[in-house]
Enzyme design. Structure first.
Site, PDB file in Angstrom:
ATOM      1  CE1 TYR A  62      -3.707   2.474   0.441  1.00 39.62           C
ATOM      2  CE2 TYR A  62      -2.307   3.441   2.138  1.00 39.62           C
ATOM      3  CZ  TYR A  62      -3.400   3.529   1.293  1.00 39.62           C
ATOM      4  OH  TYR A  62      -4.182   4.645   1.296  1.00 39.62           O
ATOM      5  CG  HIS A  92      -5.988  12.934  -2.015  1.00 33.47           C
ATOM      6  ND1 HIS A  92      -6.047  12.088  -3.103  1.00 33.47           N
ATOM      7  CD2 HIS A  92      -6.272  12.150  -0.932  1.00 33.47           C
ATOM      8  CE1 HIS A  92      -6.338  10.871  -2.698  1.00 33.47           C
ATOM      9  NE2 HIS A  92      -6.481  10.875  -1.390  1.00 33.47           N
ATOM     10  CG  ASN A 208      -1.437   9.167   5.230  1.00 34.90           C
ATOM     11  OD1 ASN A 208      -1.781   9.312   6.392  1.00 34.90           O
ATOM     12  ND2 ASN A 208      -1.909   8.209   4.451  1.00 34.90           N
ATOM     13  CE1 TYR A 292     -20.295  30.728  45.386  1.00 40.41           C
ATOM     14  CE2 TYR A 292     -21.196  29.547  43.505  1.00 40.41           C
ATOM     15  CZ  TYR A 292     -21.115  29.748  44.876  1.00 40.41           C
ATOM     16  OH  TYR A 292     -21.838  28.948  45.710  1.00 40.41           O
ATOM     17  NE  ARG A 295     -16.835  32.966  47.904  1.00 39.24           N
ATOM     18  CZ  ARG A 295     -17.939  32.250  48.189  1.00 39.24           C
ATOM     19  NH1 ARG A 295     -17.814  31.049  48.725  1.00 39.24           N
ATOM     20  NH2 ARG A 295     -19.137  32.723  47.932  1.00 39.24           N
ATOM     21  CG  PHE A 352      -3.666   7.975   9.116  1.00 36.23           C
ATOM     22  CD1 PHE A 352      -5.000   7.948   9.491  1.00 36.23           C
ATOM     23  CD2 PHE A 352      -3.125   6.839   8.544  1.00 36.23           C
ATOM     24  CE1 PHE A 352      -5.787   6.821   9.303  1.00 36.23           C
ATOM     25  CE2 PHE A 352      -3.903   5.704   8.341  1.00 36.23           C
ATOM     26  CZ  PHE A 352      -5.235   5.696   8.716  1.00 36.23           C
ATOM     27  CD  GLU A 438      -9.571   6.741   3.738  1.00 39.23           C
ATOM     28  OE1 GLU A 438     -10.034   7.897   3.815  1.00 39.23           O
ATOM     29  OE2 GLU A 438      -8.635   6.432   2.985  1.00 39.23           O
TER      30      GLU A 438
END
Length: 543
Positions: A62, A92, A208, A292, A295, A352, A438
């Protein structure tokens, strides 16, 4: 560019092991040059040799000779391996939305460079040299900010950055914020570089990883740490001018509930208000307890400190991690069943995935929202005539009714807190992509982009508190003196904005103070005035 001394003596060393958020900020915001030492270059060369061995073995691997995502089972012939990598980058690059700012692009580039030089990505040394030169020559790819899912890393933004290495896409070339916007090939030529032809594994190695997420997260950590210190300063000044008590910051209170962040903020309040005759003047008054927002400052600010410290620890790990897939590793380091050759193994895994950052970014974002929320409540304590001390005029107006004073400052702070609460919902989510291959992602880049907006808005709320607390100080008895640190804070504010002498637009004042806080100048000014200095997350290791 291949010698160890490239970049000069003040360069940030990119070795895959020691990059820090401060280093990222130096490169991103101060244009510090970078250099890659010989030991890291040797790791890059060894990693590339392993890829070449894998190619010779001619097994399906791959990222080297297969398709990507759902197309992983498509085997690619040797003659198309270079085109495969270049097509990957081109296909991409589908980012949209606002373009990343100059500092964001530089953060992305330096963190990607650092991940590659760890020696597990299999790129050639020339790829490293090109990235070094982009940074050192001020060539900044045009990168749209939206499109990453945070797994398989920040694919779309990194692809836009990688396009320029091919001589494609666009880049801005200049040392300032603006510059010439050029086609990729012309931008490379300005830096004396030729476009790259990507070889097997290199396209995937360039896109990646989690580098948009971690680059932005590193800048966020630096900004958030400055904000935390400024919020302690602003809160201490508000406590003082509102005639509040510093007893809640007593060491005994923190000792019996020993959260480290709480102890830091309590210690800061004590140091800032040390020797304050304003605090001493009402020590025996009839008030039993403060609200508050006064404090509980150590508890709320301290919790925010710990959230940011938690994120910092993850960012420091991620900056020096290999987040590529697949990883190219020595065969002796893994189970023999994972080896491809006698010397090399290629591991398909999930480094990744941005989840280790996205969850902590969302946490830190929620924490800064609370920091701003308590600051807005303190602003109300010194403006609101229904709750403030009698020595302060309503809304700090010199002529109440005719003038509104700082009234609308609280409106703006409240509006910002409302926005922060809508932003502060977790961005971490899931979408299934690539035909179901994915099927779980982190949305870590969305978390990082959100965090950037949140720290800017929270810083503005703190600026409004500083503006109002300094104006309230004008109504304190002239015979009374601020503490060592609060006095320095008041003086610092007055170098940026003048006291009110009648109504005026305060927008420019707020912007100027926000810039002052964001630059770290307030912290530095106050720190210099204190004998022991302020305590920050880095000093005490809050976690």
């Amino acid at each position: 560019m291949s010698n160890e001394h490239s970049g000069g003596p003040n360069a940030v060393v990119i070795d895959g092991e020691t990059l820090s958020p401060t280093d990222v900020e130096r490169v991103a915001r101060e244009d510090a040059p970078v250099r890659v030492p010989e030991r890291a270059r040797e790791a890059v060369r060894e990693s590339r040799d392993r890829v070449l061995e894998v190619l010779e073995a001619d097994e399906a691997v791959y990222g080297v000779n297969t398709g990507f995502g759902e197309l992983v089972n498509e085997r690619i012939g040797r003659g198309d391996l270079e085109l495969l990598q270049e097509n990957l980058v081109r296909s991409h690059a589908v980012g949209v939305g606002r373009e990343l700012e100059r500092e964001e692009v530089r953060a992305l580039l330096v963190t990607r460079l650092n991940a590659l030089v760890k020696g597990y990505s299999g790129v050639r040394e020339t790829v490293i040299d090109h990235l070094v030169e982009l940074l050192n020559a001020g060539v900044h790819p045009v990168v749209p900010s939206r499109g990453s899912l945070g797994a398989s890393g920040d694919l779309a933004p990194l692809a836009h950055a990688a396009l320029v290495l091919l001589g494609e896409g666009e880049a801005c070339v200049a040392n300032g914020d603006d510059g010439d916007r050029l086609p990729g090939e012309e931008a490379l030529a300005r830096a004396g570089l030729e476009p790259l032809s990507l070889e097997p594994k290199e396209g995937l190695a360039l896109i990646n990883g989690t580098q948009l997420t971690v680059g932005l997260a590193a800048l966020f950590v630096r900004d958030a740490e400055r904000l935390l210190d400024a919020a302690d300063v602003a809160g201490a000044l508000t406590i003082e001018v509102a005639m509040g008590s510093t007893v809640p910051a007593d060491p005994v209170v923190s000792a019996v509930r020993p959260h480290p962040g709480q102890a830091i903020s309590a210690r800061n309040v004590r140091r800032l208000t040390a020797d304050s005759s304003i605090v001493a003047s009402h020590r025996n008054c009839d008030r039993v307890q403060d609200a508050y927002s006064l404090r509980c400052l150590p508890q709320v600010h301290g919790a925010a400190r710990e959230a940011v410290a938690h994120l910092r620890s993850a960012v420091e790990v991620e900056l020096n991690s290999a987040t590529d897939n697949p990883l190219v590793v020595p065969a002796e380091d893994v189970d023999p069943r994972a080896t491809v050759t006698d010397r090399a193994a290629v591991l398909s895994a999930g480094n990744f995935h941005g989840e280790p950052l996205s969850l902590k970014l969302d946490y830190a974002t929620a924490a800064l929202t609370e920091l701003a929320a308590i600051g807005e409540r303190r602003v109300d304590r010194i403006l609101n005539p229904n709750v403030q001390e009698s020595h302060l005029p309503p809304f700090l107006a010199g002529r109440s009714g005719l003038e509104s004073g700082a009234m609308i400052g609280q409106y703006t702070a409240a509006a910002l807190v409302n926005e922060l609460r809508s932003e502060g919902r977790p961005a971490t989510d899931n979408a299934t992509v690539s035909g179901g291959q994915e099927d779980h992602v982190s949305m870590s880049a969305t978390s990082a982009l959100t965090a950037r907006r949140v720290v800017d808005r929270a810083t503005t709320v703190t600026a409004i508190e500083l503006l109002c607390a300094s104006e309230a100080a004008e109504y304190v008895d002239d015979d009374l003196e601020h503490g060592v640190g609060t006095g320095a804070a008041y003086d610092a504010v007055r170098t940026v904005v003048d006291p009110l002498e009648g109504d005026r637009p305060l927008s420019a004042d707020v912007h100027a103070l926000a810039d002052y806080v964001g630059s770290g100048a307030l912290r530095d000014r106050v720190d210099e005035a204190l004998p022991e200095g302020l305590v920050s997350n880095d000093d005490a290791g809050a976690a």
